[in-house]
Write an enzyme that holds these catalytic residues in place. Structure first.
Site, PDB file in Angstrom:
ATOM      1  N   SER A 136     -12.178  23.912 -36.652  1.00 36.56           N
ATOM      2  CA  SER A 136     -11.847  24.275 -35.269  1.00 36.56           C
ATOM      3  C   SER A 136     -11.849  22.998 -34.435  1.00 36.56           C
ATOM      4  O   SER A 136     -12.535  22.022 -34.789  1.00 36.56           O
ATOM      5  CB  SER A 136     -12.910  25.230 -34.710  1.00 36.56           C
ATOM      6  OG  SER A 136     -12.825  25.320 -33.309  1.00 36.56           O
ATOM      7  N   TYR A 149     -21.571  27.816 -32.992  1.00 37.52           N
ATOM      8  CA  TYR A 149     -20.237  27.820 -33.619  1.00 37.52           C
ATOM      9  C   TYR A 149     -19.762  26.388 -33.881  1.00 37.52           C
ATOM     10  O   TYR A 149     -19.318  26.060 -34.992  1.00 37.52           O
ATOM     11  CB  TYR A 149     -19.262  28.569 -32.700  1.00 37.52           C
ATOM     12  CG  TYR A 149     -17.862  28.672 -33.249  1.00 37.52           C
ATOM     13  CD1 TYR A 149     -17.575  29.519 -34.319  1.00 37.52           C
ATOM     14  CD2 TYR A 149     -16.818  27.922 -32.710  1.00 37.52           C
ATOM     15  CE1 TYR A 149     -16.292  29.617 -34.826  1.00 37.52           C
ATOM     16  CE2 TYR A 149     -15.534  28.013 -33.207  1.00 37.52           C
ATOM     17  CZ  TYR A 149     -15.270  28.871 -34.265  1.00 37.52           C
ATOM     18  OH  TYR A 149     -13.991  28.958 -34.772  1.00 37.52           O
TER      19      TYR A 149
HETATM   20  N1  LIG Z   1      -9.115  32.742 -33.477  1.00 37.70           N
HETATM   21  C1  LIG Z   1      -9.334  31.512 -33.015  1.00 37.70           C
HETATM   22  O1  LIG Z   1      -9.103  31.198 -31.845  1.00 37.70           O
HETATM   23  C2  LIG Z   1      -9.856  30.450 -33.946  1.00 37.70           C
HETATM   24  C3  LIG Z   1      -9.833  29.119 -33.516  1.00 37.70           C
HETATM   25  C4  LIG Z   1     -10.307  28.117 -34.357  1.00 37.70           C
HETATM   26  C5  LIG Z   1     -10.786  28.450 -35.612  1.00 37.70           C
HETATM   27  N2  LIG Z   1     -10.814  29.752 -36.000  1.00 37.70           N
HETATM   28  C6  LIG Z   1     -11.349  30.039 -37.338  1.00 37.70           C
HETATM   29  O2  LIG Z   1     -10.389  30.732 -38.112  1.00 37.70           O
HETATM   30  C7  LIG Z   1     -11.040  31.627 -39.005  1.00 37.70           C
HETATM   31  C8  LIG Z   1     -10.471  33.035 -38.863  1.00 37.70           C
HETATM   32  O3  LIG Z   1     -10.636  33.447 -37.529  1.00 37.70           O
HETATM   33  P1  LIG Z   1      -9.947  34.787 -36.974  1.00 37.70           P
HETATM   34  O4  LIG Z   1      -9.762  34.558 -35.534  1.00 37.70           O
HETATM   35  O5  LIG Z   1      -8.789  35.191 -37.804  1.00 37.70           O
HETATM   36  O6  LIG Z   1     -11.171  35.838 -37.189  1.00 37.70           O
HETATM   37  P2  LIG Z   1     -11.222  37.428 -37.388  1.00 37.70           P
HETATM   38  O7  LIG Z   1     -12.542  37.857 -36.852  1.00 37.70           O
HETATM   39  O8  LIG Z   1      -9.988  38.078 -36.866  1.00 37.70           O
HETATM   40  O9  LIG Z   1     -11.244  37.572 -38.981  1.00 37.70           O
HETATM   41  C9  LIG Z   1     -12.311  37.072 -39.742  1.00 37.70           C
HETATM   42  C10 LIG Z   1     -12.407  37.878 -41.032  1.00 37.70           C
HETATM   43  O10 LIG Z   1     -13.501  37.350 -41.799  1.00 37.70           O
HETATM   44  C11 LIG Z   1     -14.229  38.446 -42.343  1.00 37.70           C
HETATM   45  N3  LIG Z   1     -15.602  38.051 -42.614  1.00 37.70           N
HETATM   46  C12 LIG Z   1     -16.584  37.777 -41.699  1.00 37.70           C
HETATM   47  N4  LIG Z   1     -17.732  37.498 -42.338  1.00 37.70           N
HETATM   48  C13 LIG Z   1     -17.476  37.579 -43.677  1.00 37.70           C
HETATM   49  C14 LIG Z   1     -18.267  37.404 -44.835  1.00 37.70           C
HETATM   50  N5  LIG Z   1     -19.567  37.125 -44.764  1.00 37.70           N
HETATM   51  N6  LIG Z   1     -17.681  37.545 -46.047  1.00 37.70           N
HETATM   52  C15 LIG Z   1     -16.363  37.858 -46.146  1.00 37.70           C
HETATM   53  N7  LIG Z   1     -15.561  38.054 -45.070  1.00 37.70           N
HETATM   54  C16 LIG Z   1     -16.131  37.931 -43.855  1.00 37.70           C
HETATM   55  C17 LIG Z   1     -14.150  39.531 -41.275  1.00 37.70           C
HETATM   56  O11 LIG Z   1     -14.429  40.817 -41.799  1.00 37.70           O
HETATM   57  C18 LIG Z   1     -12.702  39.379 -40.802  1.00 37.70           C
HETATM   58  O12 LIG Z   1     -11.827  40.183 -41.551  1.00 37.70           O
HETATM   59  C19 LIG Z   1     -12.553  31.520 -38.677  1.00 37.70           C
HETATM   60  O13 LIG Z   1     -13.156  30.621 -39.589  1.00 37.70           O
HETATM   61  C20 LIG Z   1     -12.572  30.947 -37.285  1.00 37.70           C
HETATM   62  O14 LIG Z   1     -13.734  30.221 -37.023  1.00 37.70           O
HETATM   63  C21 LIG Z   1     -10.363  30.757 -35.205  1.00 37.70           C
END
Ligand SMILES: NC(=O)c1ccc[n+]([C@@H]2O[C@H](COP(=O)([O-])OP(=O)(O)OC[C@H]3O[C@@H](n4cnc5c(N)ncnc54)[C@H](O)[C@@H]3O)[C@@H](O)[C@H]2O)c1
Length: 252
Positions: A136, A149
């Site tokens: 991120s 985070y």
């Molecule tokens: N959305 C953003 O703005 C953003 C920005 C930067 C980085 N990210 C990173 O991208 C990645 C995905 O984010 P997103 O926004 O799609 O999230 P999201 O919450 O939509 O999806 C995350 C998924 O991970 C699964 N998950 C959580 N804990 C778990 C575990 N212990 N074992 C297996 N699965 C598990 C959840 O059930 C969910 O389906 C994350 O690592 C997040 O930190 C997101």
């Protein structure tokens, strides 16, 4: 990437879901690990209805022995691991509880370590491959109220560099993606939890913090993940890519 085996964590929602769809559409054998039984089962069925392949492996990346069994259930080698599953938390040091700190560390850091460790034998068996970690912009810049985070994403960045260094001779590439804000249930969830009644106002504020004027889409992140994981990205290792609508590079 046709017929390559790809393992994606957190594939039942948001960015991971867009990756599952993209890699399946490109003819990959996709496996995705997620804790969400309902969504995982639904995604597997939807992909299968399109005549494509994505297998849902239900479980948590925090449990090493369960994870090892899930990975053993994948037939043959693995070409690509995408460590995407992650959880968020809003707060400074003072309003981060020990439980919050541990939960974020368990999923975002130890979960990533577990997946890399459990997949290495299959990547080596393959004669090499690609590991892509979801980092991120919070890893390299101070974002307000994201203490736990940001800490985990900093760890994800250094884990990426270390793994890239240690396995370069095995033909294993390791990189990370650092998105700015991407509109997923992850964002909707924390807005609902942290700013009840002000979701629309906060959404607009978060969108405007990208110089490009909006949040990213999960599909935009999936496209970049596909490029890096494919043979087109074969010269890329030990790199962190911002994909953030100008958040890191442009002055507002
Ligand atoms: N959305 C953003 O703005 C953003 C920005 C930067 C980085 N990210 C990173 O991208 C990645 C995905 O984010 P997103 O926004 O799609 O999230 P999201 O919450 O939509 O999806 C995350 C998924 O991970 C699964 N998950 C959580 N804990 C778990 C575990 N212990 N074992 C297996 N699965 C598990 C959840 O059930 C969910 O389906 C994350 O690592 C997040 O930190 C997101």
């Amino acid at each position: 990437m046709n017929s390559k085996t790809v393992l994606i964590t957190g594939g039942a929602s948001g960015i991971g879901l867009a990756m599952v769809k993209k890699f399946a559409a490109e003819g990959c054998q996709v496996y995705f690990i997620d804790t969400n039984h309902v969504e995982g089962t639904k995604v597997q069925a939807e992909i299968s209805e399109k005549g494509l392949q994505a297998t849902f492996l239900e479980g948590s990346i925090t449990d090493y022995s369960q994870l090892e069994n899930l990975i053993h259930s994948i037939p043959g080698k693995i070409d690509t691991l995408i460590n995407n599953a992650g959880v968020s938390h809003i707060g400074k040091v003072e309003n981060t509880s020990e439980e919050d700190f541990d939960r974020l560390f368990q999923v975002n850091v130890k979960g990533m370590f577990n997946c890399i460790k459990a997949c290495l034998p299959k990547l080596k068996e393959n004669g090499g491959g690609s590991i892509l970690n979801m980092c991120s912009v919070a890893a390299t810049i101070g974002i307000p109220d994201r203490f736990a985070y940001s800490m985990t994403k900093g760890a994800a960045l250094s884990m990426t560099l270390s793994v890239a260094r240690d396995y370069v001779a095995d033909g294993i590439r390791c990189n990370c993606l650092s998105p700015g804000r991407v509109h997923t249930p992850f964002v909707d969830g924390f807005l609902a939890k942290s700013y009840p009644g002000q979701e629309a106002e906060m959404f607009a504020k978060l969108a405007a913090s990208q110089p490009i004027g909006r949040m990213g889409t999960p599909e935009e992140i999936a496209e970049m993940a596909f490029f890096i994981s494919s043979d087109a990205g074969s010269f890329i290792t030990g790199s962190n890519f911002n994909i953030d609508g100008g958040f890191m590079g442009l002055k507002m």
